[in-house]
Design a protein around this motif. Structure first.
Motif, PDB file in Angstrom:
ATOM      1  N   SER A  35      46.810  34.152  20.809  1.00 47.56           N
ATOM      2  CA  SER A  35      48.192  33.673  20.846  1.00 47.56           C
ATOM      3  C   SER A  35      48.265  32.333  21.568  1.00 47.56           C
ATOM      4  CB  SER A  35      49.091  34.691  21.550  1.00 47.56           C
ATOM      5  OG  SER A  35      48.821  34.736  22.938  1.00 47.56           O
ATOM      6  N   GLU A  36      49.440  31.688  21.412  1.00 42.23           N
ATOM      7  CA  GLU A  36      49.714  30.452  22.136  1.00 42.23           C
ATOM      8  C   GLU A  36      51.188  30.454  22.532  1.00 42.23           C
ATOM      9  OE1 GLU A  36      49.226  26.976  19.667  1.00 42.23           O
ATOM     10  OE2 GLU A  36      50.519  27.773  18.098  1.00 42.23           O
ATOM     11  N   ILE A  37      51.503  29.746  23.602  1.00 38.70           N
ATOM     12  CA  ILE A  37      52.890  29.595  24.058  1.00 38.70           C
ATOM     13  C   ILE A  37      53.475  28.349  23.402  1.00 38.70           C
ATOM     14  CG2 ILE A  37      54.424  29.303  26.052  1.00 38.70           C
ATOM     15  CD1 ILE A  37      52.921  31.984  26.024  1.00 38.70           C
ATOM     16  N   LEU A  38      54.681  28.484  22.836  1.00 35.26           N
ATOM     17  CA  LEU A  38      55.365  27.365  22.199  1.00 35.26           C
ATOM     18  C   LEU A  38      56.660  27.051  22.933  1.00 35.26           C
ATOM     19  CD1 LEU A  38      55.221  28.452  18.433  1.00 35.26           C
ATOM     20  CD2 LEU A  38      53.632  26.950  19.636  1.00 35.26           C
ATOM     21  N   SER A  39      57.077  25.799  22.866  1.00 39.92           N
ATOM     22  CA  SER A  39      58.410  25.433  23.345  1.00 39.92           C
ATOM     23  C   SER A  39      59.409  25.869  22.271  1.00 39.92           C
ATOM     24  CB  SER A  39      58.508  23.919  23.549  1.00 39.92           C
ATOM     25  OG  SER A  39      58.428  23.256  22.300  1.00 39.92           O
ATOM     26  N   LYS A  40      60.676  25.876  22.615  1.00 43.22           N
ATOM     27  CA  LYS A  40      61.718  26.214  21.637  1.00 43.22           C
ATOM     28  C   LYS A  40      61.658  25.245  20.466  1.00 43.22           C
ATOM     29  CE  LYS A  40      66.587  27.177  21.033  1.00 43.22           C
ATOM     30  NZ  LYS A  40      67.924  27.206  21.562  1.00 43.22           N
ATOM     31  N   GLU A  41      61.441  23.987  20.749  1.00 48.18           N
ATOM     32  CA  GLU A  41      61.358  22.965  19.707  1.00 48.18           C
ATOM     33  C   GLU A  41      60.172  23.229  18.774  1.00 48.18           C
ATOM     34  OE1 GLU A  41      61.631  22.233  23.069  1.00 48.18           O
ATOM     35  OE2 GLU A  41      63.800  21.844  22.924  1.00 48.18           O
ATOM     36  N   GLU A  42      59.032  23.572  19.341  1.00 47.02           N
ATOM     37  CA  GLU A  42      57.860  23.880  18.524  1.00 47.02           C
ATOM     38  C   GLU A  42      58.120  25.110  17.655  1.00 47.02           C
ATOM     39  OE1 GLU A  42      54.078  22.331  21.158  1.00 47.02           O
ATOM     40  OE2 GLU A  42      55.182  24.095  21.890  1.00 47.02           O
ATOM     41  N   PHE A  43      58.762  26.132  18.243  1.00 44.01           N
ATOM     42  CA  PHE A  43      59.111  27.336  17.489  1.00 44.01           C
ATOM     43  C   PHE A  43      60.001  26.979  16.303  1.00 44.01           C
ATOM     44  CE2 PHE A  43      62.517  30.493  16.813  1.00 44.01           C
ATOM     45  CZ  PHE A  43      61.775  31.489  16.207  1.00 44.01           C
ATOM     46  N   ARG A  52      57.867  34.588  11.870  1.00 40.07           N
ATOM     47  CA  ARG A  52      57.753  36.058  11.919  1.00 40.07           C
ATOM     48  C   ARG A  52      56.692  36.510  12.916  1.00 40.07           C
ATOM     49  NH1 ARG A  52      56.545  38.221   6.075  1.00 40.07           N
ATOM     50  NH2 ARG A  52      54.587  38.028   7.149  1.00 40.07           N
ATOM     51  N   TYR A  53      55.789  35.625  13.261  1.00 38.56           N
ATOM     52  CA  TYR A  53      54.684  35.970  14.154  1.00 38.56           C
ATOM     53  C   TYR A  53      54.918  35.481  15.578  1.00 38.56           C
ATOM     54  CZ  TYR A  53      52.598  36.853   9.632  1.00 38.56           C
ATOM     55  OH  TYR A  53      52.361  37.324   8.362  1.00 38.56           O
ATOM     56  N   VAL A  54      56.185  35.338  15.955  1.00 37.69           N
ATOM     57  CA  VAL A  54      56.557  34.867  17.288  1.00 37.69           C
ATOM     58  C   VAL A  54      57.432  35.914  17.972  1.00 37.69           C
ATOM     59  CG1 VAL A  54      57.790  33.076  18.589  1.00 37.69           C
ATOM     60  CG2 VAL A  54      56.443  32.436  16.581  1.00 37.69           C
ATOM     61  N   SER A  55      57.150  36.173  19.240  1.00 38.63           N
ATOM     62  CA  SER A  55      57.993  37.043  20.068  1.00 38.63           C
ATOM     63  C   SER A  55      58.502  36.232  21.244  1.00 38.63           C
ATOM     64  CB  SER A  55      57.192  38.242  20.597  1.00 38.63           C
ATOM     65  OG  SER A  55      56.838  39.109  19.554  1.00 38.63           O
ATOM     66  N   LEU A  56      59.687  36.558  21.712  1.00 35.09           N
ATOM     67  CA  LEU A  56      60.261  35.919  22.890  1.00 35.09           C
ATOM     68  C   LEU A  56      60.004  36.842  24.072  1.00 35.09           C
ATOM     69  CD1 LEU A  56      61.861  33.472  23.876  1.00 35.09           C
ATOM     70  CD2 LEU A  56      63.956  34.760  23.425  1.00 35.09           C
ATOM     71  N   ILE A  57      59.076  36.447  24.922  1.00 35.78           N
ATOM     72  CA  ILE A  57      58.647  37.294  26.035  1.00 35.78           C
ATOM     73  C   ILE A  57      58.823  36.520  27.336  1.00 35.78           C
ATOM     74  CG2 ILE A  57      56.722  38.592  27.043  1.00 35.78           C
ATOM     75  CD1 ILE A  57      55.635  38.789  24.118  1.00 35.78           C
ATOM     76  N   ASP A  58      59.613  37.096  28.241  1.00 34.73           N
ATOM     77  CA  ASP A  58      59.906  36.449  29.523  1.00 34.73           C
ATOM     78  C   ASP A  58      60.388  35.012  29.321  1.00 34.73           C
ATOM     79  OD1 ASP A  58      59.117  38.772  30.874  1.00 34.73           O
ATOM     80  OD2 ASP A  58      57.029  38.100  30.977  1.00 34.73           O
ATOM     81  N   GLY A  59      61.223  34.806  28.292  1.00 28.83           N
ATOM     82  CA  GLY A  59      61.788  33.491  28.025  1.00 28.83           C
ATOM     83  C   GLY A  59      60.834  32.516  27.372  1.00 28.83           C
ATOM     84  N   LYS A  60      59.639  32.972  26.985  1.00 29.61           N
ATOM     85  CA  LYS A  60      58.642  32.105  26.353  1.00 29.61           C
ATOM     86  C   LYS A  60      58.392  32.555  24.923  1.00 29.61           C
ATOM     87  CE  LYS A  60      56.442  30.991  30.660  1.00 29.61           C
ATOM     88  NZ  LYS A  60      55.349  31.158  31.549  1.00 29.61           N
ATOM     89  N   TYR A  61      58.228  31.579  24.038  1.00 26.24           N
ATOM     90  CA  TYR A  61      57.911  31.864  22.644  1.00 26.24           C
ATOM     91  C   TYR A  61      56.400  32.046  22.518  1.00 26.24           C
ATOM     92  CZ  TYR A  61      62.666  30.449  21.532  1.00 26.24           C
ATOM     93  OH  TYR A  61      64.036  30.372  21.462  1.00 26.24           O
ATOM     94  N   VAL A  62      55.973  33.258  22.161  1.00 21.39           N
ATOM     95  CA  VAL A  62      54.553  33.572  22.023  1.00 21.39           C
ATOM     96  C   VAL A  62      54.236  33.674  20.534  1.00 21.39           C
ATOM     97  CG1 VAL A  62      52.697  35.166  22.631  1.00 21.39           C
ATOM     98  CG2 VAL A  62      54.620  34.830  24.213  1.00 21.39           C
ATOM     99  N   HIS A  63      53.382  32.768  20.069  1.00 19.45           N
ATOM    100  CA  HIS A  63      52.982  32.684  18.660  1.00 19.45           C
ATOM    101  C   HIS A  63      51.653  33.407  18.513  1.00 19.45           C
ATOM    102  CE1 HIS A  63      51.705  29.864  15.144  1.00 19.45           C
ATOM    103  NE2 HIS A  63      52.271  30.953  14.686  1.00 19.45           N
ATOM    104  N   PHE A  64      51.643  34.439  17.672  1.00 16.61           N
ATOM    105  CA  PHE A  64      50.453  35.289  17.526  1.00 16.61           C
ATOM    106  C   PHE A  64      49.609  34.905  16.326  1.00 16.61           C
ATOM    107  CE2 PHE A  64      53.390  37.930  19.959  1.00 16.61           C
ATOM    108  CZ  PHE A  64      52.563  38.309  21.006  1.00 16.61           C
ATOM    109  N   PHE A  65      48.292  35.034  16.515  1.00 15.78           N
ATOM    110  CA  PHE A  65      47.306  34.847  15.458  1.00 15.78           C
ATOM    111  C   PHE A  65      46.625  36.194  15.213  1.00 15.78           C
ATOM    112  CE2 PHE A  65      47.471  30.884  18.016  1.00 15.78           C
ATOM    113  CZ  PHE A  65      48.112  30.100  17.081  1.00 15.78           C
TER     114      PHE A  65
END
Length: 128
Positions: A35-43, A52-65
């Motif tokens: 996974s990687e952390i994305l900014s809101k803009e990157e998301f 569809r492969y992103v979760s919002l966890i502790d206010g951070k966008y986590v992009h999963f591979f």
């Protein structure tokens, strides 16, 4: 030996399956490796499909591979997000599909039909 494998799922599309027995409390998937952390803009720049492969966890966008992106939803999941890992919340036998409850994972803009077929299936999974 590989602890998990990705293959066709009865729930939907591809899924992640235990390639050995996991005990309750064991880490099944360590997100730091997939996974990687994305900014809101990157998301927001991601395609709708990739979002569809992103979760919002502790206010951070986590992009999963892979393999984490193929963990299917179940209303009766066998893992939970703990310390940036999918951790077994019950014993999981070899060959069983690894599942998470997307409602607890806070997937942004989630609105999907549930195919888990568990006794307590919600039918529609939706976040606000």
């Amino acid at each position: 030996m590989v602890d998990i494998i990705v293959k066709k799922s009865k729930i939907q599309g591809k899924g992640v399956f235990a390639n050995r027995n996991f005990k309750k409390g064991e880490v099944v998937i360590d997100w730091s490796k997939c996974s990687e952390i994305l900014s809101k803009e990157e998301f927001e720049k991601l395609s709708e499909n990739e979002q569809r492969y992103v979760s919002l966890i502790d206010g951070k966008y986590v992009h999963f591979f892979s393999p984490a992106r193929f963990v299917n939803h179940s209303c009766n999941s066998n893992t939970k997000a703990i310390n940036k890992c999918d951790t077994a919340i019950k014993n999981i036998k070899k060959g069983k599909e690894i599942t998470a409850n997307y409602l607890y994972e806070k997937v942004p803009n989630l609105n999907m039909k549930c195919y888990c077929e568990s006794k307590n299936c919600k039918g529609i999974i939706k976040t606000i």
